[in-house]
Design a protein around this motif. Structure first.
Motif, PDB file in Angstrom:
ATOM      1  N   PHE A 118      -1.522  13.008   7.117  1.00  0.00           N
ATOM      2  CA  PHE A 118      -1.989  12.490   8.393  1.00  0.00           C
ATOM      3  C   PHE A 118      -2.558  11.079   8.172  1.00  0.00           C
ATOM      4  O   PHE A 118      -3.752  10.907   7.879  1.00  0.00           O
ATOM      5  CB  PHE A 118      -3.062  13.403   8.994  1.00  0.00           C
ATOM      6  CG  PHE A 118      -2.565  14.785   9.320  1.00  0.00           C
ATOM      7  CD1 PHE A 118      -2.173  15.108  10.613  1.00  0.00           C
ATOM      8  CD2 PHE A 118      -2.487  15.764   8.339  1.00  0.00           C
ATOM      9  CE1 PHE A 118      -1.708  16.391  10.907  1.00  0.00           C
ATOM     10  CE2 PHE A 118      -2.031  17.045   8.636  1.00  0.00           C
ATOM     11  CZ  PHE A 118      -1.638  17.353   9.926  1.00  0.00           C
ATOM     12  N   LYS A 119      -1.706  10.072   8.278  1.00  0.00           N
ATOM     13  CA  LYS A 119      -2.163   8.696   8.097  1.00  0.00           C
ATOM     14  C   LYS A 119      -3.241   8.378   9.135  1.00  0.00           C
ATOM     15  O   LYS A 119      -3.077   8.670  10.317  1.00  0.00           O
ATOM     16  CB  LYS A 119      -0.998   7.722   8.231  1.00  0.00           C
ATOM     17  CG  LYS A 119       0.095   7.917   7.174  1.00  0.00           C
ATOM     18  CD  LYS A 119       1.229   6.922   7.379  1.00  0.00           C
ATOM     19  CE  LYS A 119       2.305   7.102   6.321  1.00  0.00           C
ATOM     20  NZ  LYS A 119       3.429   6.143   6.499  1.00  0.00           N
ATOM     21  N   LEU A 128       0.634  11.493  13.272  1.00  0.00           N
ATOM     22  CA  LEU A 128       1.040  12.865  12.944  1.00  0.00           C
ATOM     23  C   LEU A 128       2.275  12.881  12.041  1.00  0.00           C
ATOM     24  O   LEU A 128       3.157  12.021  12.165  1.00  0.00           O
ATOM     25  CB  LEU A 128       1.349  13.635  14.233  1.00  0.00           C
ATOM     26  CG  LEU A 128       0.166  13.865  15.168  1.00  0.00           C
ATOM     27  CD1 LEU A 128       0.645  14.414  16.508  1.00  0.00           C
ATOM     28  CD2 LEU A 128      -0.849  14.811  14.537  1.00  0.00           C
ATOM     29  N   PRO A 129       2.363  13.862  11.159  1.00  0.00           N
ATOM     30  CA  PRO A 129       3.558  13.990  10.315  1.00  0.00           C
ATOM     31  C   PRO A 129       4.751  14.485  11.122  1.00  0.00           C
ATOM     32  O   PRO A 129       4.597  15.005  12.230  1.00  0.00           O
ATOM     33  CB  PRO A 129       3.134  15.024   9.260  1.00  0.00           C
ATOM     34  CG  PRO A 129       2.083  15.833   9.935  1.00  0.00           C
ATOM     35  CD  PRO A 129       1.357  14.896  10.846  1.00  0.00           C
ATOM     36  N   THR A 130       5.926  14.321  10.558  1.00  0.00           N
ATOM     37  CA  THR A 130       7.148  14.785  11.218  1.00  0.00           C
ATOM     38  C   THR A 130       7.071  16.290  11.459  1.00  0.00           C
ATOM     39  O   THR A 130       6.662  17.048  10.589  1.00  0.00           O
ATOM     40  CB  THR A 130       8.371  14.471  10.345  1.00  0.00           C
ATOM     41  OG1 THR A 130       8.420  13.070  10.105  1.00  0.00           O
ATOM     42  CG2 THR A 130       9.657  14.920  11.024  1.00  0.00           C
ATOM     43  N   GLY A 131       7.457  16.690  12.669  1.00  0.00           N
ATOM     44  CA  GLY A 131       7.437  18.112  13.005  1.00  0.00           C
ATOM     45  C   GLY A 131       6.285  18.506  13.904  1.00  0.00           C
ATOM     46  O   GLY A 131       6.248  19.638  14.395  1.00  0.00           O
ATOM     47  N   LYS A 168       1.632  24.548  16.652  1.00  0.00           N
ATOM     48  CA  LYS A 168       2.430  25.189  15.604  1.00  0.00           C
ATOM     49  C   LYS A 168       2.695  24.196  14.490  1.00  0.00           C
ATOM     50  O   LYS A 168       3.075  23.044  14.738  1.00  0.00           O
ATOM     51  CB  LYS A 168       3.762  25.705  16.164  1.00  0.00           C
ATOM     52  CG  LYS A 168       4.610  26.502  15.170  1.00  0.00           C
ATOM     53  CD  LYS A 168       5.879  27.009  15.837  1.00  0.00           C
ATOM     54  CE  LYS A 168       6.690  27.906  14.906  1.00  0.00           C
ATOM     55  NZ  LYS A 168       7.158  27.202  13.695  1.00  0.00           N
ATOM     56  N   LEU A 169       2.491  24.627  13.246  1.00  0.00           N
ATOM     57  CA  LEU A 169       2.803  23.798  12.096  1.00  0.00           C
ATOM     58  C   LEU A 169       4.314  23.837  11.834  1.00  0.00           C
ATOM     59  O   LEU A 169       4.983  24.821  12.153  1.00  0.00           O
ATOM     60  CB  LEU A 169       2.061  24.300  10.852  1.00  0.00           C
ATOM     61  CG  LEU A 169       0.531  24.241  10.894  1.00  0.00           C
ATOM     62  CD1 LEU A 169      -0.045  24.792   9.592  1.00  0.00           C
ATOM     63  CD2 LEU A 169       0.043  22.814  11.121  1.00  0.00           C
ATOM     64  N   PRO A 170       4.847  22.782  11.249  1.00  0.00           N
ATOM     65  CA  PRO A 170       6.290  22.765  10.987  1.00  0.00           C
ATOM     66  C   PRO A 170       6.700  23.874  10.022  1.00  0.00           C
ATOM     67  O   PRO A 170       5.949  24.241   9.114  1.00  0.00           O
ATOM     68  CB  PRO A 170       6.515  21.381  10.357  1.00  0.00           C
ATOM     69  CG  PRO A 170       5.326  20.577  10.740  1.00  0.00           C
ATOM     70  CD  PRO A 170       4.188  21.527  10.852  1.00  0.00           C
TER      71      PRO A 170
END
Length: 231
Positions: free
Chosen positions: A123-124, A65-68, A113-115
């Protein structure tokens, strides 16, 4: 005729060669969102892992997951039959019985919730096949640059609505606070004249009494003088 047929053969072989080289490059893991605004809530992400092996099927997909976005904020919505959802320290994994060779892996998750303030979410993803081969879709796609060889799935978002600064109500609330004090100061002033009027009427009665006494004295004095004259 022979020359023409040779040209056609060469062109056909070259075309198949180009298609053969382009085939694996077209196999990606892609992602889309049903809400594309930064800060949006209850967003469903749909992942599509395209099969690139003719001999082995996809067995699992591990997403970073990406940061946030915390792993605890992600829940499974849909996955291939028999696959399970497992949260990890930095994302989640969906997997189970390997799919048939050539079958794409499609799964959906919901993000609480999205950042806020982010417009590009990567999304690696590590795609594992039944023969142990791992396709690493982990290269970040940078805006304005060519797509890398193994791009990470990317969601592009619109900026969230800006919050207008709150206006202060202090200046307007100060005016009413002055008015009650002004009213309060006028109340005792209006009561004082009533006390003064009631207490200052005594001198009027004194004057009346003095005048009446003077008149009575004058009358008596006249009578006394008229009596002595008659005698």
């Amino acid at each position: 005729m022979r020359f023409g047929s040779r040209v056609v053969t060469v062109v056909a072989v070259a075309g198949f060669a180009v298609l053969g080289l382009a085939g694996p490059a077209l196999a990606h893991v892609e992602v889309s969102a049903d809400k594309t605004t930064a800060g949006a809530e209850n967003v469903t992400l749909t992942f599509d892992g395209e099969a690139e092996s003719d001999d082995a099927g996809i067995a699992s997909e591990r997403v970073v997951l990406p940061t946030g976005i915390a792993p605890s904020a992600v829940t499974l919505v849909k996955a291939p039959a028999g696959w399970t959802f497992t949260p990890t320290a930095d994302g989640f994994t969906v997997g189970g019985k390997a799919l048939k060779a050539g079958v794409d892996a499609v799964w959906k998750v919901k993000i609480a919730k999205l950042p806020d303030g982010e417009t590009r979410l990567s999304f690696k993803t590590l795609e594992t096949y039944s023969d142990g081969e791992v396709a690493r879709w982990i290269e970040i796609q940078e805006q304005g640059k060519d797509e890398p060889d193994n791009p990470a799935p990317l969601v592009t978002l619109k900026p969230g609505p800006s919050t207008a600064p709150a206006t202060s109500a202090a200046p307007t609330s100060a005016a009413p606070s002055v008015e009650p004090s002004a009213v309060a100061t006028t109340t005792p002033v209006s009561a004082e004249p009533a006390d003064d009027d009631g207490g200052s009427t005594w001198w009027i009665w004194v004057i009346v009494v003095v005048v009446l006494a003077a008149v009575a004295g004058f009358v008596l004095l006249r009578r006394g003088r008229s009596g002595s004259t008659d005698a």
